[in-house]
Design an enzyme around this catalytic site. Sequence first.
Site, PDB file in Angstrom:
ATOM      1  N   GLU A 334       0.795  -1.233   0.000  1.00 23.77           N
ATOM      2  CA  GLU A 334       0.000   0.000   0.000  1.00 23.77           C
ATOM      3  C   GLU A 334       0.820   1.271   0.000  1.00 23.77           C
ATOM      4  OE1 GLU A 334      -0.639  -1.562   4.348  1.00 23.77           O
ATOM      5  OE2 GLU A 334      -0.385  -2.459   2.376  1.00 23.77           O
ATOM      6  N   ASN A 335       2.148   1.166   0.146  1.00 19.14           N
ATOM      7  CA  ASN A 335       2.969   2.365   0.027  1.00 19.14           C
ATOM      8  C   ASN A 335       3.348   2.675  -1.415  1.00 19.14           C
ATOM      9  OD1 ASN A 335       4.541  -0.075   0.601  1.00 19.14           O
ATOM     10  ND2 ASN A 335       6.331   1.218   0.382  1.00 19.14           N
TER      11      ASN A 335
END
Length: 503
Positions: A334-335
């Site tokens: 998710e980064n």
Amino acid sequence: MLGVLRTALRPNARASQRCFSTLSVRFQDASRSKIMTPAAAVADIKPGAKVMVGGFGLCGVPRTLVDECAKRPDLKDLHVFTNNLGTPNHGVGVFGTRRMMKSVTGSFLGGNREVGDQFFNGEVQLNLVPQGTFAERIRAGAAGIAAFFTPTGYGTAVQKGELVLKYEKKDGKAVPVMTSKPREVRSFDGRDYILEEAIHAEYALVHARKADESGNLVFHSTARNFNDPMARNARITIVEAEEIVPVGALSSDEIHLPSIYVDRIVKAELPLEVEKVCLSKAEDEPRKFTSREVIASRAAKELSDGMFVNLGVGMPNLVPSFLPKDVRVHVHTENGLLGVGPYPAKEEDVHTDIINAGKESITELPGAAAFDSVASFDIVRGGHLDVTMLGALQVTANGDLANYMIPGKFVSGMGGAMDLVSSPDSTRVIVLTDHTDKYGKPKVVANTELPLTGVRCVSMIITDLAVFEVDRKNGGLTLVELQPGATIEQVREKTGAPFKEAL
């Protein structure tokens, strides 16, 4: 006649070229005024200012600008917006070590117990926000959108207004003195959403791989994270760039952020850091088959070739090593990366810009794509993933998940977990957990009093003893498999909820 017209037009064409050339020079001259020293760039930030700081852990942190701010003894009481606070005296953690912050808004403290202690001592207000909601609130503020409805956080302490924002120390104990406000709830097409408001900042401190002299920016891999949306949000955006090039050196197609958002540019002077250097193991290295490996190897059977999956921190990250060689899944972190590869083979292959959500060094597979945190959570919240796998503190018989906080203990934050479980009808949620906690208490329970990550979101639970299917709609567990060496008697004894058997 046509020839005459052409001849007549030529002087005008040359005059137009000269005119455009003059304008181009003017624009380039004006753009050079954005470049300044780090000290000059942050000189007008006042105590009490609202400051956004890009980065994820230590990845993509504008370290030169942060350290320059920290040199100012007068710069206190800042309201800092940052996804997470790095580590003590590293990254944004420098602000915590120097006690420069009045409040912090973000999704995760991570390993920064220094700021956690300041929170429990009443020194800092902590506004925890789900990571995807945080990204979207930044984007909304940049786009002139006052508020939006999101499924993330519905049914949790976020919606109910039960998050503690501030403590005071009384008689040696941390006493809550401020909590979050409840969110408005509305239903759309039979689904419940909560209202979240945009956030705005006076300043944004941003790191970029490359900038031209007018302020067009290029980011690199997962270092793009929150740097891109924060740069669009603030009234004054200050960029530190690893490389500054002349106007025209960047193709318009390669620019990630146009110069209209950038006010000041400095040359990055401090090298970036990697929070957790992780290296891959040799294929012939003996593997200790612990309970974690038992769980991860069973979870790997739930993935098939071509799936798009998100693997949470901890046991889920072990799953790819148990996939058959003919099964390739597209791992999302998710980064800001789709196409996560294994840990680097050698330390010299570690890159500061390429990490996963656990802040660990990783590699990119061929065909990988990088993007900012807003786009990353569009993928998550929009239900575009096939499967997400997470750990748990507790999980209930109807699929409620608690995995981010034990009241009264050090709070790391919810990170992206609330977003990852927000679309359970589109993205299958599988929990990987030990069957009991370190005190021998069941982690699979009928009900939980822990703060929830998501409501009726889990479809399968895989532990070191058993595999359960979860009936999210009607509530209830079905035991579908025993792990090697486990017995039904053990499972009954160590499970805190009734279950059916389908062995």
